[in-house]
Design a protein around this motif. Structure first.
Motif, PDB file in Angstrom:
ATOM      1  N   GLU A  53       9.316   4.564  17.466  1.00 15.09           N
ATOM      2  CA  GLU A  53      10.633   4.935  17.440  1.00 15.09           C
ATOM      3  C   GLU A  53      10.864   6.339  18.086  1.00 15.09           C
ATOM      4  OE1 GLU A  53      13.242   6.918  13.515  1.00 15.09           O
ATOM      5  OE2 GLU A  53      11.046   6.640  13.419  1.00 15.09           O
ATOM      6  N   CYS A  75       2.314  10.572  11.721  1.00 13.36           N
ATOM      7  CA  CYS A  75       1.276   9.790  12.391  1.00 13.36           C
ATOM      8  C   CYS A  75       0.044  10.238  11.717  1.00 13.36           C
ATOM      9  CB  CYS A  75       1.180   9.857  13.713  1.00 13.36           C
ATOM     10  SG  CYS A  75       2.530   8.825  14.764  1.00 13.36           S
ATOM     11  N   SER A 101      -5.382   5.785   6.623  1.00 21.42           N
ATOM     12  CA  SER A 101      -6.131   4.523   7.199  1.00 21.42           C
ATOM     13  C   SER A 101      -7.590   4.877   7.010  1.00 21.42           C
ATOM     14  CB  SER A 101      -5.541   4.354   8.469  1.00 21.42           C
ATOM     15  OG  SER A 101      -6.104   3.030   9.298  1.00 21.42           O
ATOM     16  N   GLY A 124       2.260   3.021  14.500  1.00 18.55           N
ATOM     17  CA  GLY A 124       2.997   2.118  15.669  1.00 18.55           C
ATOM     18  C   GLY A 124       4.488   2.212  15.400  1.00 18.55           C
ATOM     19  N   LEU A 125       4.846   2.229  14.218  1.00 22.78           N
ATOM     20  CA  LEU A 125       6.474   2.393  14.189  1.00 22.78           C
ATOM     21  C   LEU A 125       7.018   3.562  14.650  1.00 22.78           C
ATOM     22  CD1 LEU A 125       7.174   0.354  10.922  1.00 22.78           C
ATOM     23  CD2 LEU A 125       7.662  -0.587  13.390  1.00 22.78           C
ATOM     24  N   ARG A 126       6.290   4.613  13.962  1.00 22.83           N
ATOM     25  CA  ARG A 126       6.407   5.826  14.321  1.00 22.83           C
ATOM     26  C   ARG A 126       6.449   6.472  15.787  1.00 22.83           C
ATOM     27  NH1 ARG A 126       9.525  10.575  13.410  1.00 22.83           N
ATOM     28  NH2 ARG A 126       8.272  12.459  14.068  1.00 22.83           N
ATOM     29  N   ALA A 150      -3.829  -2.287   7.323  1.00 23.52           N
ATOM     30  CA  ALA A 150      -2.803  -2.585   8.355  1.00 23.52           C
ATOM     31  C   ALA A 150      -1.518  -1.892   8.305  1.00 23.52           C
ATOM     32  CB  ALA A 150      -2.675  -4.243   8.243  1.00 23.52           C
ATOM     33  N   THR A 151      -1.053  -1.635   6.969  1.00 19.15           N
ATOM     34  CA  THR A 151       0.062  -1.025   6.626  1.00 19.15           C
ATOM     35  C   THR A 151       0.309   0.463   7.171  1.00 19.15           C
ATOM     36  OG1 THR A 151       0.442  -2.219   4.525  1.00 19.15           O
ATOM     37  CG2 THR A 151       1.538   0.070   4.731  1.00 19.15           C
ATOM     38  N   TYR A 152      -0.914   1.215   6.980  1.00 22.13           N
ATOM     39  CA  TYR A 152      -0.972   2.440   7.690  1.00 22.13           C
ATOM     40  C   TYR A 152      -0.898   2.521   9.114  1.00 22.13           C
ATOM     41  CZ  TYR A 152      -2.218   4.495   2.952  1.00 22.13           C
ATOM     42  OH  TYR A 152      -2.323   4.736   1.748  1.00 22.13           O
ATOM     43  N   GLU A 153      -1.813   1.378   9.721  1.00 25.24           N
ATOM     44  CA  GLU A 153      -1.634   1.365  11.215  1.00 25.24           C
ATOM     45  C   GLU A 153      -0.293   1.065  11.705  1.00 25.24           C
ATOM     46  OE1 GLU A 153      -4.902  -1.285  11.866  1.00 25.24           O
ATOM     47  OE2 GLU A 153      -6.359   0.299  11.860  1.00 25.24           O
ATOM     48  N   ARG A 154       0.354   0.304  11.016  1.00 30.10           N
ATOM     49  CA  ARG A 154       1.628  -0.492  11.227  1.00 30.10           C
ATOM     50  C   ARG A 154       2.580   0.961  11.462  1.00 30.10           C
ATOM     51  NH1 ARG A 154       5.082  -2.873   6.579  1.00 30.10           N
ATOM     52  NH2 ARG A 154       4.911  -0.361   6.238  1.00 30.10           N
ATOM     53  N   ASP A 155       2.441   1.686  10.312  1.00 30.51           N
ATOM     54  CA  ASP A 155       3.452   3.216  10.045  1.00 30.51           C
ATOM     55  C   ASP A 155       3.182   4.073  11.427  1.00 30.51           C
ATOM     56  OD1 ASP A 155       4.255   2.064   7.728  1.00 30.51           O
ATOM     57  OD2 ASP A 155       3.046   3.521   6.570  1.00 30.51           O
TER      58      ASP A 155
END
Length: 734
Positions: free
Chosen positions: A558, A514, A521, A553-555, A546-551
């Motif tokens: 999970e 994260c 980000s 969120g996904l982490r 947006a991609t970094y923030e998605r990563d």
């Protein structure tokens, strides 16, 4: 039927090994005898520092003769197959019997095994037990191959018949020949003597100053210790594990009470008790009025002409040296505490918690941040919670905790008081480790609860983030215990807290994956901000952010989901002990807000109680019937029947009554769920039981009139909707 007496006499057996060793001797010998065909009426095992003893009553004199019938090959089988069968059965061809079967003639052998005398079986079994005894640690000595916990000196093994005649079992283990003699107390009654049976054995041992039964020694120690303390107007601090250990150190307990030098009476009582217990196996004797420890009890292994005066003097001399060290540690630690404890907090930076999770100082920072987030939920001041969290581990580098690690937390409380911190901060230093086990008390003070929750959540989320989760029976970081502790803190204090949200906060601030995404980000955002004044926003830059923030969120999602699943598994174990079925818990886990354990348990408890009633059981069956009919119709029709029924299409009174009941119950259930009043939810559902039963008794859902059929299916959809608002009733068994 003879009685059997076995004694294995050796040098001193460590006290912590004696009880287990006596049990192992009993189980292994009796299992071996029974397997060999002997039976017995009763068995008892005993231990002292120098001997393991096993006594069996009513042992059969020999094993019975047995006959076994074994099927062999067909008579026309190859000779090699027949010869192999003969060898395995231990018979000749002339001993075989031919029998007709469906597939032809077959050889059968009857194998007779004659019985054996008990003496031979005992010798064989006991030698095997001795040679393979499961000591945690063992040693060899001299030129022999035998391994024992300490050098084994003699084996007593006798069979005593009903007339009282005893015979020695013929046994030789590595040159140690079994006999009928043993020894008494090492100092008070040296020399060997013979015995004829168990009663004779115990009586002669006692005359020679050996109490065979460890429980008898324990009771004698405790009774004498409490009597001496009572006579002085004092009381002995209870310590069951120390009592068991001391009983394993002596064969003839002699209780002596000594004094503690006045110079040490100002030490915290826990320091005195721990020092005397750990270093010298002394019991603490305290004033019943003040609680101050003033004397000690020691247990000698012999009587002396001077009534123990010399023994006590030696013990008090050693105790003075030990307590002098403790006093030095205490005074030095107090100096650091009164200066604010910065020296200790600095030292935590050099203490590694885990190579992937940083130092103890890093851990303190994480706990402090979590404690601030938790504070409003448990109703305490965030600044005070953070202060308590930052002090909670301060005693770890102290000299007292270094000497006595079991005092961590408790010393933190003493040092917090000395440093002038609020009482809530001092209490949290001690209480934040709790609960350590299922019988440990749970903290209830809000500051202590906040720090304890933060402490356990940091451990769990941290090790989940680095993928160091428990596997099978392995749990090196005690994460199952931490999860159970967190569950008890939440439930017993009725704390409504969202674990996924807190785990997400931890991960966002501390998880390396994260952090990497967050750093990238921020860098992208900075580049974007720098170009905004001169040029329009770049779409690619926006996508990058947006991609970094998605990563991130996904982490977080999970790890959080996996950790929450672990919490749910531990919760099932905990609630099962409270009498709540696993399927009831599963039904509630499927509902929204399942990371709020207090909410989850409120729902599960209400549902469990409801299902135990007649209304609950019958309503569940009605719900399942409605759901099954509805699911089948939706599969066949390819539509979802959830758009509401209309009373104008009702053809029977039962339909109209159910429609009215559903209309009345739906808002009540919704309001009760929203207010988290699950008892009210179940009460509202109970009102549906009778109209649902009447509906299914009188109405055929799949009417030939399609309008009526759809209306009735939509009514079943309403039943399903209302039922699923309480819990996922499809997961309830039965």
């Amino acid at each position: 039927m003879p009685d059997l007496l076995i004694e294995l006499f050796s040098e001193e057996i460590p006290a912590r090994m004696q009880t287990r060793a006596a049990d192992d001797l009993k189980s292994r010998v009796t299992d071996g005898l029974v397997e060999a065909g002997l039976t017995y009426a009763g068995a008892a095992a005993f231990s002292t520092p120098r001997r393991l003893t096993l006594a069996l009553e009513g042992l059969t004199a020999s094993s019975p003769t047995t006959r076994e019938e074994r099927k062999g090959p067909r008579t026309d089988a190859p000779d090699k197959a027949i010869e192999g069968f003969l060898r395995g059965a231990g018979v000749s061809r002339d001993d075989l019997e031919v029998r007709d079967e469906k597939k032809g003639q077959v050889y059968y052998a009857t194998i007779t095994k004659p019985g054996r005398d008990a003496d031979a079986i005992i010798a064989e079994v006991l030698e095997g037990v001795i040679r393979g005894f499961p000591w945690p640690k063992s040693m060899r000595w001299g030129n022999g191959t035998l391994r024992w916990v300490r050098p084994l000196h003699s084996i007593l093994c006798i069979l005593t018949d009903e007339a009282g005649e005893a015979r020695v079992v013929d046994l030789d283990v590595d040159g140690i020949v079994a006999g009928n003699t043993t020894e008494g107390h090492r100092f008070m009654a040296p020399g060997r003597f013979s015995v004829t049976g168990f009663d004779d054995y115990t009586a002669k041992l006692k005359k020679r100053h050996v109490v065979l039964d460890a429980r008898e020694r324990s009771e004698a120690i405790w009774q004498d210790a409490t009597n001496q303390a009572f006579a002085a107007g004092l009381e002995v601090a209870e310590d069951a594990s120390l009592l068991a250990e001391v009983a394993g150190l002596v064969e003839w307990p002699v209780v002596l009470m000594g004094t503690i030098d006045d110079a040490f009476l100002g030490l915290p009582p826990e320091v005195l008790q721990t020092s005397m217990r750990e270093h010298q196996k002394f019991f603490s004797v305290r004033s019943s009025k003040t609680g101050r420890i003033e004397r000690f009890i020691t247990v000698a292994n012999r009587e002396t002409a001077d009534q123990g005066v010399t023994i006590l003097a030696g013990n008090q001399k050693v105790l003075f040296a030990r307590l002098s060290d403790a006093k030095f540690f205490w005074e030095n630690d107090l100096r650091i505490a009164k200066a604010g404890g910065q020296e200790w907090q600095k030292a935590l930076e050099n203490v590694t918690f885990h190579n992937k999770l940083g130092s103890q100082a890093d851990r303190v920072n994480r706990i402090a941040a979590l404690a601030r987030e938790i504070a409003p939920v448990v109703g305490c001041d965030a600044n005070l919670a953070e202060q308590a969290a930052r002090w909670a581990k301060s005693d770890l580098p102290s000299e007292m905790v270094y000497e006595f690690p079991e005092l961590q937390g408790l010393m933190g409380r003493y040092y917090a008081d000395a440093a002038g911190f609020p009482s809530e901060v001092a209490a949290a230093a001690q209480e934040h480790y709790s609960p350590l086990g299922p019988s440990d008390d749970v903290p209830t003070a809000p500051i202590s609860v906040a720090v304890a929750l933060a402490d356990k959540l940091d451990i769990l989320t941290g090790f989940w983030a680095i993928d160091e989760k428990p596997t099978g029976s392995k749990d090196p970081f005690a994460l199952r215990r931490a999860a159970l502790g967190l569950i008890r803190l939440v439930l017993e204090n009725e704390v409504s807290i969202h674990l996924k949200q807190l785990a997400g906060l931890w991960l966002g601030a501390n998880d390396s994956a994260c952090q990497k995404a967050l750093t990238a980000s921020k860098a992208a955002q900075k580049r974007l901000n720098e170009t905004m004044e001169d040029s329009p926003m770049d779409i690619q830059e926006r996508l990058t952010i947006a991609t970094y923030e998605r990563d991130i969120g996904l982490r977080c999602a999970e790890v959080g989901a996996d950790l929450l699943s672990f919490f749910h598994d531990r919760l099932k174990v905990y609630l099962r002990d409270q009498g709540i079925r696993h399927d009831v818990i599963d039904a509630c886990i499927e509902m929204p807000g399942n990371d709020d354990l207090a909410l989850l348990v409120k729902r599960a408890t209400a549902l469990s109680d409801f299902l135990k009633t007649e209304d609950g059981g019958n309503l569940l069956q009605g719900f399942k019937r409605a759901n099954n009919i509805l699911s089948q119709a939706e599969d066949n029709d390819g539509v979802e029947y959830s758009y509401g029924a209309d009373v104008k299409f009702a053809e029977t009174d039962e339909e109209r009554a159910l429609f009215a009941a559903l209309t009345n119950a739906e808002p009540k259930v919704a309001a009760a769920v929203k207010s988290e009043d699950f008892a009210a939810v179940m009460t509202a559902l109970a009102g549906l039981r009778a109209p649902i039963d009447a509906f299914f008794d009188a109405v055929q859902v799949n009417s030939e009139n399609q309008i009526v059929r759809r209306n009735r299916l939509n009514m079943l959809g309403q039943i399903r909707k209302i039922g699923l608002a309480a819990a996922d009733l499809t997961r309830i068994e039965g």
